[in-house]
Design a protein around this motif. Structure first.
Motif, mmCIF file in Angstrom:
data_model
loop_
_atom_site.group_PDB
_atom_site.id
_atom_site.type_symbol
_atom_site.label_atom_id
_atom_site.label_comp_id
_atom_site.label_asym_id
_atom_site.label_seq_id
_atom_site.Cartn_x
_atom_site.Cartn_y
_atom_site.Cartn_z
ATOM 1 N N ILE A 212 0.855 -1.178 0.000
ATOM 2 C CA ILE A 212 0.000 0.000 0.000
ATOM 3 C C ILE A 212 0.898 1.238 0.000
ATOM 4 C CG2 ILE A 212 -1.775 1.287 1.240
ATOM 5 C CD1 ILE A 212 -2.806 -1.310 2.356
ATOM 6 N N ALA A 213 0.798 2.042 -1.048
ATOM 7 C CA ALA A 213 1.583 3.273 -1.168
ATOM 8 C C ALA A 213 0.726 4.434 -0.681
ATOM 9 C CB ALA A 213 2.004 3.483 -2.620
ATOM 10 N N GLY A 214 0.987 4.893 0.531
ATOM 11 C CA GLY A 214 0.214 5.975 1.115
ATOM 12 C C GLY A 214 -0.757 5.472 2.156
ATOM 13 N N HIS A 215 -0.704 6.051 3.369
ATOM 14 C CA HIS A 215 -1.553 5.562 4.457
ATOM 15 C C HIS A 215 -2.351 6.716 5.055
ATOM 16 C CE1 HIS A 215 -2.662 3.258 8.131
ATOM 17 N NE2 HIS A 215 -2.519 2.232 7.320
ATOM 18 N N GLY A 216 -2.950 7.536 4.171
ATOM 19 C CA GLY A 216 -3.807 8.610 4.640
ATOM 20 C C GLY A 216 -5.211 8.100 4.906
ATOM 21 N N ARG A 217 -6.204 8.988 4.770
ATOM 22 C CA ARG A 217 -7.589 8.602 5.064
ATOM 23 C C ARG A 217 -8.072 7.486 4.142
ATOM 24 N NH1 ARG A 217 -10.328 14.310 4.384
ATOM 25 N NH2 ARG A 217 -8.828 14.275 2.663
ATOM 26 N N PHE A 218 -7.571 7.488 2.906
ATOM 27 C CA PHE A 218 -7.993 6.487 1.930
ATOM 28 C C PHE A 218 -7.267 5.158 2.155
ATOM 29 C CE2 PHE A 218 -7.785 4.449 -2.242
ATOM 30 C CZ PHE A 218 -9.101 4.548 -2.677
ATOM 31 N N GLY A 219 -5.935 5.232 2.226
ATOM 32 C CA GLY A 219 -5.138 4.021 2.331
ATOM 33 C C GLY A 219 -5.339 3.262 3.622
ATOM 34 N N GLN A 220 -5.564 3.995 4.732
ATOM 35 C CA GLN A 220 -5.665 3.297 6.029
ATOM 36 C C GLN A 220 -6.918 2.438 6.126
ATOM 37 O OE1 GLN A 220 -6.966 5.392 9.626
ATOM 38 N NE2 GLN A 220 -6.795 7.313 8.460
ATOM 39 N N ILE A 221 -8.027 2.871 5.490
ATOM 40 C CA ILE A 221 -9.254 2.068 5.543
ATOM 41 C C ILE A 221 -9.052 0.753 4.781
ATOM 42 C CG2 ILE A 221 -11.665 1.988 4.805
ATOM 43 C CD1 ILE A 221 -11.812 4.985 5.328
ATOM 44 N N GLU B 160 8.286 -7.649 -6.755
ATOM 45 C CA GLU B 160 8.395 -8.725 -7.752
ATOM 46 C C GLU B 160 7.437 -9.870 -7.453
ATOM 47 O OE1 GLU B 160 10.883 -7.507 -6.055
ATOM 48 O OE2 GLU B 160 12.510 -6.845 -7.375
ATOM 49 N N ASN B 161 7.207 -10.128 -6.160
ATOM 50 C CA ASN B 161 6.356 -11.256 -5.769
ATOM 51 C C ASN B 161 4.998 -10.826 -5.234
ATOM 52 O OD1 ASN B 161 8.495 -13.141 -6.298
ATOM 53 N ND2 ASN B 161 9.447 -12.513 -4.367
ATOM 54 N N ALA B 162 4.711 -9.528 -5.268
ATOM 55 C CA ALA B 162 3.439 -9.040 -4.743
ATOM 56 C C ALA B 162 2.309 -9.353 -5.714
ATOM 57 C CB ALA B 162 3.513 -7.531 -4.490
ATOM 58 N N ALA B 163 1.120 -9.504 -5.168
ATOM 59 C CA ALA B 163 -0.064 -9.752 -5.996
ATOM 60 C C ALA B 163 -0.854 -8.474 -6.237
ATOM 61 C CB ALA B 163 -0.959 -10.783 -5.330
ATOM 62 N N LEU B 164 -0.726 -7.506 -5.316
ATOM 63 C CA LEU B 164 -1.568 -6.316 -5.391
ATOM 64 C C LEU B 164 -0.791 -5.087 -4.919
ATOM 65 C CD1 LEU B 164 -4.421 -4.951 -5.663
ATOM 66 C CD2 LEU B 164 -4.817 -5.604 -3.275
ATOM 67 N N LEU B 165 -0.969 -3.977 -5.630
ATOM 68 C CA LEU B 165 -0.426 -2.674 -5.224
ATOM 69 C C LEU B 165 -1.588 -1.693 -5.137
ATOM 70 C CD1 LEU B 165 1.874 -0.586 -4.736
ATOM 71 C CD2 LEU B 165 1.883 -0.217 -7.215
ATOM 72 N N VAL B 166 -1.711 -1.038 -3.982
ATOM 73 C CA VAL B 166 -2.729 0.003 -3.799
ATOM 74 C C VAL B 166 -2.016 1.354 -3.828
ATOM 75 C CG1 VAL B 166 -4.493 0.964 -2.283
ATOM 76 C CG2 VAL B 166 -4.174 -1.521 -2.426
ATOM 77 N N VAL B 167 -2.364 2.188 -4.795
ATOM 78 C CA VAL B 167 -1.731 3.503 -4.942
ATOM 79 C C VAL B 167 -2.653 4.542 -4.327
ATOM 80 C CG1 VAL B 167 -0.822 5.203 -6.559
ATOM 81 C CG2 VAL B 167 -0.570 2.759 -7.048
ATOM 82 N N ALA B 168 -2.278 5.047 -3.144
ATOM 83 C CA ALA B 168 -3.115 5.998 -2.408
ATOM 84 C C ALA B 168 -2.326 7.244 -2.030
ATOM 85 C CB ALA B 168 -3.683 5.327 -1.161
#
Length: 624
Positions: free
Chosen positions: A418-427, A476-484
């Motif tokens: 998870i890239a970014g842990h603001g109001r969006f990313g933390q939920i 390289e081995n991740a399944a999911l990236l959340v851009v927040a």
């Protein structure tokens, strides 16, 4: 050998001691390097005449810096800034040259010397300005982009200046003893006719473009297959050195050539690896260059006529600052940014030393004037970091103390980053963790990271757009990236880079508006979530219910609207074009009008169609 080791020890010690102290005092790294050079040169005398030779080597840091800048610019972005590049750049260069030339004539110099002074002092320091812009995160601002446009135009203008200066030669002028060395240098165009020089020059530029487009990918793919990181670093350095050498052989600026190569490679899948490999060399060489500028200052000449030299320096910086401020006003830059442009580019630049040397070799200026102008250039560069400090204080833009913190050492990986842990990313993070999914969170807000770690969350401080940090987090081995992350440009760049280099990773990205949705769609995001769309949709449903619509019908209207809007976005994204206003895009407007009519028909159908059995799961059908 021992002499070389001693010199290396002196330069590195000066940098390691002075720069951290300067940074801690808020002076910036550039001023720290300059002060270190002054201390080991004119003050203590640990280094001497070899500084000039070392400076030519250290100037390669400027070449590498422009290559990295070029990698950040796609050709379409460069085309979008063409008005500022040509208009703002030419206005600054022309007015500054005329103003300084007039001042030089008033001081009694010949018209040839006055023109040479105007050309030499009209240039600004690409190395100092871009380095400071990057440190203070100002490059993406309006003032930063305008400053970059002016600097790029200046770098291009060095080429015609080098052609003009020999025409100003003064008969009988006392030139340099080193002119023979220059003529003895390797050249592919010396002694050729004008049309032959032009043909070879254009051929060299075409070779750089052709090689960047068609030859670089097979080369880097071959190197990457070897699985040897040091070979990729060697190949990256070879590329930059080869282009710089080619430009030198045809009489062009090496910095301009490498910048062009960087622009050509901006869309390459190896772009981020090139940046990561060259960045450390660029930083060290630029630091060495600034140290040599400080160490090369002639304090004997300065103290001999200090007030005159200081007055000329301040006068030149005032003229350049005033011209830049007026040019910014003409191009309607916002108020804080026009002040940033005026203060940041008011100094003379490193190419001034090149033109000074070239001018004395061609008998345009004498040795005494060269000493004075060299000090003016060096002093103006020395004062520039202080102007940036003044800018920060005037506009109350105090940098966040957390920005100086180094990135954490990432020692954990997980299937979700998870890239970014603001109001969006933390939920998103809390929901995934509640369902037993292990996540790795990257954020650049130090206080937030320290707080979350107290709750045993897997969070790390660092810039998620950095390729090395993503690699450490296990992309390289991740399944999911959340851009927040908040910055639209950085979010789009991150999606583009990850999708290009790790296509197996599913990307969920947050968008700020429709245009950002189109950019993320073009970059390859799999799922795009608009910041306020879902909450606005729910608020719209509440509004329909408050106006008397039954809950069942309101829910269905909301669902139809949502499905249709998502289809509309996908349709319009195919017609949207970067850099083209949607009001000027007839294909986009035609598709938008068609989708609007479909939306109207769909919503009318919601209010007229009968209920079927599946509707009973939502709420009882209305009584008839």
């Amino acid at each position: 050998m021992s002499g070389f080791l001693f010199q290396a020890f002196v330069y590195l010690t000066a940098a390691v001691v002075a720069v951290p102290i300067a940074k801690r005092l808020g002076l910036g790294s550039v001023l720290g390097y300059l002060i270190a050079g002054i201390l080991i040169g004119p003050v203590i005398g640990l280094v001497g005449n070899e500084t000039k030779d070392l400076q030519h080597f250290a100037e390669f840091g400027v070449v590498m810096m422009l290559f990295l800048v070029g990698l950040e610019l796609e050709p379409k972005i460069l085309w979008a800034m063409r008005k500022r590049l040509v208009g703002l750049g030419s206005l600054q260069l022309g007015l500054t040259t005329l103003a300084i030339c007039a001042g030089a004539l008033a001081l009694g110099l010949t018209w040839q010397m006055a023109i040479a002074c105007g050309l030499i002092l009209s240039l600004s320091s690409t190395a100092i300005v871009l380095q400071t812009f990057n440190e203070k995160s100002l490059l993406k601002s309006e003032g930063g982009q305008a400053g970059f446009s002016v600097l790029l135009f200046q770098d291009i203008a060095v080429i015609p200046m080098l052609a003009l200066i020999p025409l100003l030669a003064i008969s009988g002028q006392n030139g340099s003893d080193h002119s023979a060395e220059t003529h003895a240098a390797l050249s592919l165009v010396e002694g050729l006719a004008g049309w032959e020089v032009a043909a070879i020059t254009l051929g060299a530029i075409a070779l750089v473009i052709f090689g960047g487009i068609y030859l670089s990918r097979p080369l880097f793919r071959f190197i990457a297959d070897s699985k040897l990181r040091e070979m990729f670093t060697a190949a990256a350095l070879l590329l930059v050195i080869a282009i710089a050498l080619l430009m030198t052989l045809v009489g062009l600026s090496p910095a301009l050539g490498t910048f062009l190569a960087g622009v050509v490679l901006a869309n390459s899948e190896y772009r981020h690896e090139l940046e990561a490999d060259i960045e450390p060399f660029k930083g060290l060489l630029l630091g060495l260059f600034f140290i040599t500028v400080g160490a090369g200052m002639d304090f004997e000449t300065l103290f001999g006529d200090a007030w005159t030299i200081i007055a000329i320096t301040i006068g030149v910086m005032f003229i350049k600052g005033l011209v830049l401020y007026l040019a910014a006003f003409v191009f309607k830059l916002p108020k804080p940014d026009n002040l940033l442009l005026a203060l940041s580019l008011a100094q003379a630049g490193e190419f001034g030393f090149v033109l000074l040397s070239f001018s004395i070799q061609n008998n345009v200026i004498d040795s005494e004037l060269m000493k004075i102008l060299s000090l003016v250039v060096a002093l103006s560069m020395l004062l520039t970091p202080l102007l940036f400090i003044l800018y920060d204080k005037v506009l109350a833009r105090h940098p966040d103390s957390s920005s100086a913190r180094d990135a954490d050492n990432i020692n954990e990986t997980g299937p979700v980053i998870i890239a970014g842990h603001g109001r969006f990313g933390q939920i998103i993070n809390r929901m995934l963790m509640a369902n037993g999914v292990r996540t790795v969170v990257l954020d650049h807000k130090a206080e937030l990271i320290d707080t979350l770690k107290k709750f045993d969350m897997q969070v790390f401080y660092g810039d998620a757009t950095r390729a090395d940090l993503l690699h450490a987090a296990g992309i390289e081995n991740a399944a999911l990236l959340v851009v927040a992350i908040d910055d639209e440009h950085q979010a789009t760049e991150l999606v583009s880079m990850v999708k290009r280099e790790y296509p197996h990773v599913h990307i969920i990205a947050r968008a700020t508006d429709r245009l950002h949705v189109y950019r993320l769609y073009s970059a390859g995001a799999d799922d795009i979530v608009r910041e306020v769309f879902d909450s606005s949709l729910r608020a719209g449903r509440y509004a329909l219910e408050a106006l008397g619509m039954q809950k069942f019908t309101a829910r269905k209207a909301s669902k139809v609207f949502e499905d249709h809007d998502r289809q509309t976005l996908r349709e319009l994204a195919r017609h949207w074009k970067e850099g083209v206003d949607v009001m000027d895009n007839e294909d986009y407007l035609s598709a938008a009008r068609a989708r609007t009519k479909l939306m109207k028909d769909a919503m009318e159908g919601v209010n007229t169609e009968f209920h079927d059995r599946t509707d009973r799961g939502w709420s009882p059908p209305p009584k008839t």
